[in-house]
Design a protein around this motif. Structure first.
Motif, PDB file in Angstrom:
ATOM      1  N   LEU A 269     -15.896  31.421  -8.029  1.00  0.00           N
ATOM      2  CA  LEU A 269     -15.086  30.357  -7.442  1.00  0.00           C
ATOM      3  C   LEU A 269     -13.824  30.167  -8.258  1.00  0.00           C
ATOM      4  CD1 LEU A 269     -17.287  27.294  -6.492  1.00  0.00           C
ATOM      5  CD2 LEU A 269     -16.028  28.794  -4.980  1.00  0.00           C
ATOM      6  N   VAL A 270     -12.719  30.025  -7.547  1.00  0.00           N
ATOM      7  CA  VAL A 270     -11.481  29.695  -8.241  1.00  0.00           C
ATOM      8  C   VAL A 270     -11.341  28.179  -8.189  1.00  0.00           C
ATOM      9  CG1 VAL A 270      -8.996  29.920  -8.201  1.00  0.00           C
ATOM     10  CG2 VAL A 270     -10.417  31.859  -7.558  1.00  0.00           C
ATOM     11  N   HIS A 271     -11.389  27.558  -9.364  1.00  0.00           N
ATOM     12  CA  HIS A 271     -11.273  26.102  -9.420  1.00  0.00           C
ATOM     13  C   HIS A 271      -9.803  25.741  -9.496  1.00  0.00           C
ATOM     14  CE1 HIS A 271     -15.614  25.805 -10.275  1.00  0.00           C
ATOM     15  NE2 HIS A 271     -15.416  26.927 -10.907  1.00  0.00           N
ATOM     16  N   ALA A 272      -9.162  25.714  -8.360  1.00  0.00           N
ATOM     17  CA  ALA A 272      -7.719  25.527  -8.365  1.00  0.00           C
ATOM     18  C   ALA A 272      -7.329  24.095  -8.698  1.00  0.00           C
ATOM     19  CB  ALA A 272      -7.157  25.927  -7.013  1.00  0.00           C
ATOM     20  N   VAL A 273      -8.005  23.143  -8.062  1.00  0.00           N
ATOM     21  CA  VAL A 273      -7.677  21.735  -8.279  1.00  0.00           C
ATOM     22  C   VAL A 273      -8.981  20.991  -8.534  1.00  0.00           C
ATOM     23  CG1 VAL A 273      -6.644  19.673  -7.280  1.00  0.00           C
ATOM     24  CG2 VAL A 273      -5.713  21.903  -6.714  1.00  0.00           C
ATOM     25  N   ASP A 274      -8.999  20.151  -9.550  1.00  0.00           N
ATOM     26  CA  ASP A 274     -10.247  19.478  -9.914  1.00  0.00           C
ATOM     27  C   ASP A 274     -10.056  17.977 -10.079  1.00  0.00           C
ATOM     28  OD1 ASP A 274     -12.384  19.207 -12.702  1.00  0.00           O
ATOM     29  OD2 ASP A 274     -13.018  19.629 -10.648  1.00  0.00           O
ATOM     30  N   ASP A 275     -10.546  17.222  -9.132  1.00  0.00           N
ATOM     31  CA  ASP A 275     -10.598  15.760  -9.239  1.00  0.00           C
ATOM     32  C   ASP A 275      -9.230  15.156  -9.550  1.00  0.00           C
ATOM     33  OD1 ASP A 275     -12.438  13.373 -11.299  1.00  0.00           O
ATOM     34  OD2 ASP A 275     -11.724  13.283  -9.225  1.00  0.00           O
ATOM     35  N   VAL A 276      -8.297  15.372  -8.637  1.00  0.00           N
ATOM     36  CA  VAL A 276      -6.938  14.882  -8.839  1.00  0.00           C
ATOM     37  C   VAL A 276      -6.702  13.637  -7.992  1.00  0.00           C
ATOM     38  CG1 VAL A 276      -4.576  15.456  -8.156  1.00  0.00           C
ATOM     39  CG2 VAL A 276      -5.863  17.029  -9.568  1.00  0.00           C
ATOM     40  N   SER A 277      -6.146  12.615  -8.592  1.00  0.00           N
ATOM     41  CA  SER A 277      -5.873  11.368  -7.863  1.00  0.00           C
ATOM     42  C   SER A 277      -4.478  10.873  -8.204  1.00  0.00           C
ATOM     43  CB  SER A 277      -6.867  10.278  -8.262  1.00  0.00           C
ATOM     44  OG  SER A 277      -8.190  10.741  -8.126  1.00  0.00           O
ATOM     45  N   PHE A 278      -3.729  10.471  -7.183  1.00  0.00           N
ATOM     46  CA  PHE A 278      -2.411   9.886  -7.416  1.00  0.00           C
ATOM     47  C   PHE A 278      -1.948   9.197  -6.147  1.00  0.00           C
ATOM     48  CE2 PHE A 278      -0.070  12.950  -4.915  1.00  0.00           C
ATOM     49  CZ  PHE A 278      -0.807  14.119  -5.033  1.00  0.00           C
ATOM     50  N   THR A 279      -0.860   8.453  -6.239  1.00  0.00           N
ATOM     51  CA  THR A 279      -0.277   7.826  -5.055  1.00  0.00           C
ATOM     52  C   THR A 279       1.224   8.070  -5.050  1.00  0.00           C
ATOM     53  OG1 THR A 279       0.152   5.761  -6.226  1.00  0.00           O
ATOM     54  CG2 THR A 279      -1.951   5.939  -5.053  1.00  0.00           C
ATOM     55  N   ILE A 280       1.801   7.982  -3.859  1.00  0.00           N
ATOM     56  CA  ILE A 280       3.261   8.037  -3.734  1.00  0.00           C
ATOM     57  C   ILE A 280       3.668   6.902  -2.806  1.00  0.00           C
ATOM     58  CG2 ILE A 280       5.275   9.384  -3.081  1.00  0.00           C
ATOM     59  CD1 ILE A 280       3.733  11.878  -3.487  1.00  0.00           C
TER      60      ILE A 280
ATOM     61  N   ARG B 219     -10.500  12.619  -0.888  1.00  0.00           N
ATOM     62  CA  ARG B 219      -9.987  12.017   0.325  1.00  0.00           C
ATOM     63  C   ARG B 219      -8.483  11.827   0.214  1.00  0.00           C
ATOM     64  NH1 ARG B 219     -14.389  11.709   2.941  1.00  0.00           N
ATOM     65  NH2 ARG B 219     -13.218  11.625   4.867  1.00  0.00           N
ATOM     66  N   ILE B 220      -7.847  11.888   1.378  1.00  0.00           N
ATOM     67  CA  ILE B 220      -6.399  11.696   1.435  1.00  0.00           C
ATOM     68  C   ILE B 220      -6.097  10.631   2.473  1.00  0.00           C
ATOM     69  CG2 ILE B 220      -4.172  12.816   1.815  1.00  0.00           C
ATOM     70  CD1 ILE B 220      -5.557  15.493   1.433  1.00  0.00           C
ATOM     71  N   TRP B 221      -5.299   9.623   2.110  1.00  0.00           N
ATOM     72  CA  TRP B 221      -4.852   8.618   3.053  1.00  0.00           C
ATOM     73  C   TRP B 221      -3.353   8.716   3.222  1.00  0.00           C
ATOM     74  CZ3 TRP B 221      -8.759   7.677  -0.385  1.00  0.00           C
ATOM     75  CH2 TRP B 221      -9.949   7.147   0.144  1.00  0.00           C
TER      76      TRP B 221
ATOM     77  N   GLU C 257       0.841  -1.193   0.000  1.00  0.00           N
ATOM     78  CA  GLU C 257       0.000   0.000   0.000  1.00  0.00           C
ATOM     79  C   GLU C 257       0.881   1.250   0.000  1.00  0.00           C
ATOM     80  OE1 GLU C 257      -3.387  -0.221   2.407  1.00  0.00           O
ATOM     81  OE2 GLU C 257      -3.655   1.940   2.490  1.00  0.00           O
ATOM     82  N   PRO C 258       0.501   2.241  -0.779  1.00  0.00           N
ATOM     83  CA  PRO C 258       1.355   3.428  -0.893  1.00  0.00           C
ATOM     84  C   PRO C 258       1.366   4.247   0.402  1.00  0.00           C
ATOM     85  CG  PRO C 258      -0.702   3.781  -2.061  1.00  0.00           C
ATOM     86  CD  PRO C 258      -0.706   2.358  -1.628  1.00  0.00           C
ATOM     87  N   LEU C 259       2.368   5.068   0.546  1.00  0.00           N
ATOM     88  CA  LEU C 259       2.512   5.956   1.690  1.00  0.00           C
ATOM     89  C   LEU C 259       1.421   7.027   1.658  1.00  0.00           C
ATOM     90  CD1 LEU C 259       4.286   6.881   4.093  1.00  0.00           C
ATOM     91  CD2 LEU C 259       5.545   8.271   2.468  1.00  0.00           C
ATOM     92  N   LEU C 260       1.222   7.574   0.460  1.00  0.00           N
ATOM     93  CA  LEU C 260       0.228   8.633   0.314  1.00  0.00           C
ATOM     94  C   LEU C 260      -0.734   8.262  -0.801  1.00  0.00           C
ATOM     95  CD1 LEU C 260      -0.574  11.669   1.030  1.00  0.00           C
ATOM     96  CD2 LEU C 260       0.674  12.257  -1.037  1.00  0.00           C
ATOM     97  N   ARG C 261      -2.018   8.389  -0.513  1.00  0.00           N
ATOM     98  CA  ARG C 261      -2.991   8.150  -1.571  1.00  0.00           C
ATOM     99  C   ARG C 261      -3.975   9.306  -1.583  1.00  0.00           C
ATOM    100  NH1 ARG C 261      -7.618   4.337  -2.503  1.00  0.00           N
ATOM    101  NH2 ARG C 261      -7.485   3.636  -0.350  1.00  0.00           N
ATOM    102  N   VAL C 262      -4.137   9.880  -2.765  1.00  0.00           N
ATOM    103  CA  VAL C 262      -5.037  11.018  -2.937  1.00  0.00           C
ATOM    104  C   VAL C 262      -6.083  10.622  -3.970  1.00  0.00           C
ATOM    105  CG1 VAL C 262      -5.225  13.388  -3.769  1.00  0.00           C
ATOM    106  CG2 VAL C 262      -3.259  12.719  -2.411  1.00  0.00           C
TER     107      VAL C 262
END
Lengths: 328, 328, 336
Positions: A32-43, A76-78, A6-11
């Motif tokens: 509204l400033v849409h700075a970030v929209d539906d971003v997903s990644f893992t580290i 969500r952020i894990w 399992e990754p250290l960081l999951r977004v």
């Protein structure tokens, strides 16, 4: 509590909108400033994910959101298996010990009125990580040595140091509590060219020594290529391509990635003359009224009708290589 | 030896200036003090201001020792004597006497006590209240900020002098009432300046860094935000001091401030008004004292402001050096 | 044909309470008509100050101590004040790094362009407005008529930079000095601006002095390159020559420590140490404390710019560094 894989960081689905003033008659429309929209990644542990983008790409906000410094609109952020999306107060401050930040500006990120020793020691003091002044001094000396600074630097003020050295101090501060993840927000952009290499090498060595994971936010594609294992390209708040380093640089699939890569100047006149350059027309879209469908369609040389209407999802085209484009 | 400096020490540490050699805080402080005195010497106006202010302070403290007579001692035999250089004057009363035979010089010396006491008290009271309001307003923000700032706006909009006169009229004039009224009238500017500084300092990377490493809000305020207030507040305090001296003089002149038998420069100007053409010294010397005090304070404040701005300092230094060079 | 611009033995010092900073310590170079020259260096190298000195923009606490700026064969110090004012701004123009601070936020773009035209070329209001439109078109600003009425904050960074270039070109200068014109811009916008500069050079026969720290930008835009370090010129030659066969150890170090987007590096070879403190520059060659091939002579005598192998170098051991493999990385050295 984390499995070996399992990754250290999951977004997942990270979205950050924040208020951007008002418009319309009598200011009734709230922007509204849409700075970030539906971003997903893992580290993963010990890995470097390069997050690349230009102005308005949302990369800085993503970094801050991961550190829980800006409120999330959704997503969500894990971290290490725990859901950290909604923790607060003391629990959040305890989390800080494991996730740290290295700033872009080496001149403004150190309190000019504190000695270097105090600056580096502050995380240890705040988290009560050491007993007694003697141990504290020892830890500070060790940290300074780790980043290549002499021990007597502890009694001096940041003013006495150059940009590259101040950045080292900032790194020492970030490492004081032995974090697992370091978010590096443009750590070398403000440094002189001849100093950048020093700091990049330092960061790589520290990663090897301490098993650090980096979220390396930058706009300099050349530096990112050098230090990252995987790279995510962001445009107008979304990830448009996410792949292993060599895949991105040698087999880019997204038209924006291709344009970006061809726009980066290469310090070799012969190569530069022979390159086929894709020069994008137009400007980066405003995050207040982003284009519909694929946000890149207004500047994309390949845009079709579908691109203007439907947003392309980030899908895996090759193993480990994801693109958000209808035509990739 | 291959290098002119220890191998681990970066270049600019070796090619160091005097300041860098001073390690540890006591030496840093002494070096800073030395620089300040040297800067003061270059700026004669600032030096003059400091000399005046310090001189006045000593005069106020040592008043009983300096004044040749009791300022309230009346002598109808010696009334309206001119200063010593005019015919009829003597060294017994170097600056003459007023209509009740009181020694003008002694009254001027003791009058400094009133001005400085009132000035210091008002600055202390208004300053501490205003700074507290500004701190909370700036750091906490949100609704508290809005409410407090509206309070400030309301009070500023209200005609202050009118309010002062009203209160003094109702409660009855005295030194204490004057202090209270002037403090009530003067806290707002401290609140605004403090709030402004806090707001801008909050955005600096090193304050963000403090929060990222896990500092609680109290520590951030005390350790990182507060020290930045020292410089602007000092300049403001000195300027306010000057304004209070004038205000107290004005109130006393109108008969609503210091009452006899206490001495005040403003009061003396009022009594001297009737004798403006016959005994000019009654108005002139107290008036000159007021003017000199206010000028000294303003010169000092002006110098302090320039000290706080490194660009200004550098420019002035360069001008003076170039002037010296062209003179030789 | 005599060069368009000549700079001879320029020296600029800054007087500060902490000591006199020798920002430029004897710089000599020239630019011919139609040439595009890059002045490359890091912060503290003196490149920006050199540009300011050429334009007469050095202000206290800085002042020009020695040297001469010769424009079209005539030294500017010999020209009267009126003539100097005419040359600087009309025949010589400059574009700065940060478009946000170079443009007046309160005035419209139209006013800021026409102001230059009316002052220098004495054009009437309508003529100036027409010319302003032409200029915006020349630099590729979309919807120029609309833009004239907008204020700087309403435009994007790239567009603002184009406006600055338009203002600089308003009087059809012979030489355009661009001080880090793309550093504050995004990569894709940078590419647009560089392409614009190339285009303008071709169309107008414009000569260009480009000041930058980015070697990549130089490689695509300039014919000749001048490398500056600690207030002096280290190397000068054609871009092809210098990039392919760098002679000065500093140039070698710069090229080696710059990551490239088209190559994978196992490790970057950094230059040790930091740029020197110019209020107390090291004796001899300013680079010797950081130089992997420094000798005793380098510590004593400052090298002079001499012709060598098709370009000019200021080094006692030119070409020596190219063959040297760095044995240790900087951070290991520093950590000892």
């Amino acid at each position: 509590m984390r499995g070996a894989t399992e990754p250290l960081l999951r977004v997942e689905g990270l979205t950050v909108n924040y208020p951007g003033g008002r418009a319309g008659w009598l200011g009734r429309e709230r922007l509204l400033v849409h700075a970030v929209d539906d971003v997903s990644f893992t580290i993963s542990q010990g890995e470097t994910l390069g997050l690349v983008g230009e102005t308005g790409s949302g990369k800085t906000t993503t970094g801050r959101a991961v550190l829980r410094r800006v409120p999330l609109t959704s997503g969500r952020i894990w971290f290490d298996g725990h859901d950290i999306t909604e923790i607060g107060g003391r629990e959040l401050r305890r989390l800080r010990a494991r996730m740290q930040l290295v700033f872009q500006d080496p001149y403004a990120s150190l309190n000019p009125r504190m000695t270097v020793g105090d600056i580096v020691a502050e995380p240890l003091v705040v988290h009560h990580a050491v007993q007694g002044r003697h141990e504290l001094r020892e830890r500070v000396r060790e940290l300074l040595r780790l980043v290549g600074l002499p021990p007597d630097a502890a009694s001096r003020y940041p003013m006495a140091f150059s940009g590259g050295q101040r950045q080292r101090i900032g790194i020492a501060r970030a490492l004081a509590l032995r974090p697992d993840l370091v978010v590096a927000d443009e750590p070398v952009s403000a440094l002189d060219v001849s100093i950048r290499a020093q700091v990049v090498n330092l960061m790589q060595d520290l990663q090897e020594q301490l098993g650090l994971a980096y979220l390396f936010i930058a706009h300099d594609l050349a530096v990112v290529r050098h230090i990252s294992h995987r790279v995510a390209i962001m445009y107008a708040g979304r990830i448009v391509e996410l792949a292993g380093r060599d895949d991105i640089y040698e087999r880019p699939l997204h038209p924006y990635t291709r344009a970006l890569l061809s726009a980066v100047p290469i310090p070799d006149p012969a190569t530069q003359r022979e390159r086929r350059r894709v020069v994008l027309r137009g400007e980066i879209p405003s995050p207040i009224r982003p284009p519909a469908g694929c946000r890149f369609h207004t500047r994309c040389p390949l845009a079709e009708a579908r691109c203007r209407v439907e947003r392309p999802p980030l899908v895996e085209r090759h193993p480990g290589h994801r693109v958000a484009c209808w035509l990739a | 030896m291959a290098h002119a400096h220890a191998p681990h020490e970066p270049v600019e540490v070796a090619a160091t200036r005097r300041q860098e050699l001073h390690r540890g805080r006591p030496f840093q402080a002494m070096a800073a003090a030395g620089d300040t005195l040297r800067a003061l010497w270059h700026d004669k106006a600032g030096l003059l201001g400091l000399v005046i202010v310090v001189g006045l302070a000593w005069m106020a403290i040592l008043a009983p020792l300096l004044a040749p007579h009791d300022p309230t001692a009346q002598s109808l035999r010696d009334r309206l004597l001119p200063p010593f250089w005019s015919p009829g004057g003597s060294f017994a009363h170097p600056l003459g006497t007023d209509n009740l035979g009181r020694d003008v010089l002694s009254r001027v010396i003791f009058g400094s006590r009133t001005s400085l006491t009132v000035g210091a008290s008002v600055v202390a009271l208004a300053g501490s209240a205003g700074v507290l309001v500004g701190l909370f307003s700036g750091y906490v923000g949100g609704r508290l900020d809005t409410v407090l700032m509206r309070l400030v706006d309301i009070q500023i909009a209200f005609p202050g002098l009118l309010l002062a006169l009203l209160i003094l009229f109702m409660v009855g004039p005295s030194e204490r009432t004057v202090i209270a009224v002037l403090a009530l009238n003067g806290w707002m500017v401290y609140a605004r300046v403090t709030r402004g500084t806090v707001l801008s300092v909050r955005e600096t990377p090193y304050v963000e860094a403090a929060e990222v490493i896990g500092c609680g809000p109290v520590r951030v305020m005390l350790r990182h935000v507060l020290p930045n207030l020292a410089s602007p507040l000092l300049t403001l305090a000195v300027l306010e001091f000057a304004r209070i001296v004038l205000a107290e003089a004005a109130l006393s002149f109108l008969g609503l401030g210091i009452q006899p038998p206490d001495t005040s420069w403003g009061l003396d100007v009022a009594t001297g008004r009737d004798y403006l053409y016959t005994a000019w010294w009654l108005v002139t010397f107290p008036g000159a004292a007021i003017a000199l005090t206010v000028m000294g304070l303003n010169l000092l404040a002006s110098w302090l402001r320039i000290q706080a701005d490194p660009h200004e300092r550098a420019r002035r230094f360069a001008t003076s050096v170039l002037r010296q060079r062209s003179a030789t | 044909m005599s060069p368009l611009l000549e700079v001879r033995d320029l020296e600029v010092h800054f007087l500060t309470p902490g000591g006199t900073v020798q920002a430029v310590r004897g710089v000599t170079f020239h630019i011919d008509q139609g040439e595009s020259v890059a002045l490359v260096g890091e912060s503290g190298s003196g490149k920006s100050v050199t540009a300011q000195a050429i334009m007469g923009l050095v202000e206290l606490p800085g002042h020009v101590v020695a040297g001469e700026v010769i424009w079209k064969g005539r030294p500017l110090s010999a020209a009267g004040r009126g003539e100097v004012a005419r040359i600087r701004g009309r025949e010589l123009a400059i574009v700065f790094q940060d478009p946000m601070t170079s443009l007046n936020p309160l005035l419209t773009i139209g006013v800021q362009i026409t102001e230059v035209l009316r002052r220098h070329l004495r054009l009437g209001r309508r003529q100036a407005a027409q010319r302003a439109l032409e200029l915006l078109d020349l630099v590729g600003v979309s919807s120029p008529r609309q833009r004239l009425r907008q204020r700087p904050h309403e435009l994007s960074g790239g567009m603002r930079q184009r406006v600055l270039i338009a203002i600089a070109l308003a009087c059809e200068p012979d030489l355009l000095i661009a001080d880090e014109p793309t550093t504050a811009l995004d990569v894709t916008i940078q590419a647009q601006i560089l392409e614009l500069l190339r285009d303008l050079r071709e169309r107008l026969g414009l000569s260009l002095l480009l000041i930058t720290h980015d070697l990549g930008v130089v490689a695509g835009t300039c014919d000749r390159i001048l490398v500056m370090y600690a207030g002096r010129l280290a190397e000068a030659g054609t871009a092809d020559e210098v990039f392919a066969r760098p002679a000065h150890p500093y140039t070698v170090g710069l090229l080696r420590s710059t990551p490239r987007v088209d190559v994978v590096h196992p490790r970057l070879i950094a230059i040790e140490g930091s740029p020197p403190d110019l209020s107390a520059p090291p004796p001899g060659c300013a680079f010797h404390p950081r130089c992997p091939v420094a000798t005793a002579r380098c510590r004593r005598e400052p090298p002079v710019l001499t012709p060598l192998g098709g370009r000019e170098v200021a080094c006692w051991n030119a070409f020596a560094a190219s063959g040297v493999e760095a044995t240790a990385t900087s951070h290991e050295e520093v950590g000892r």
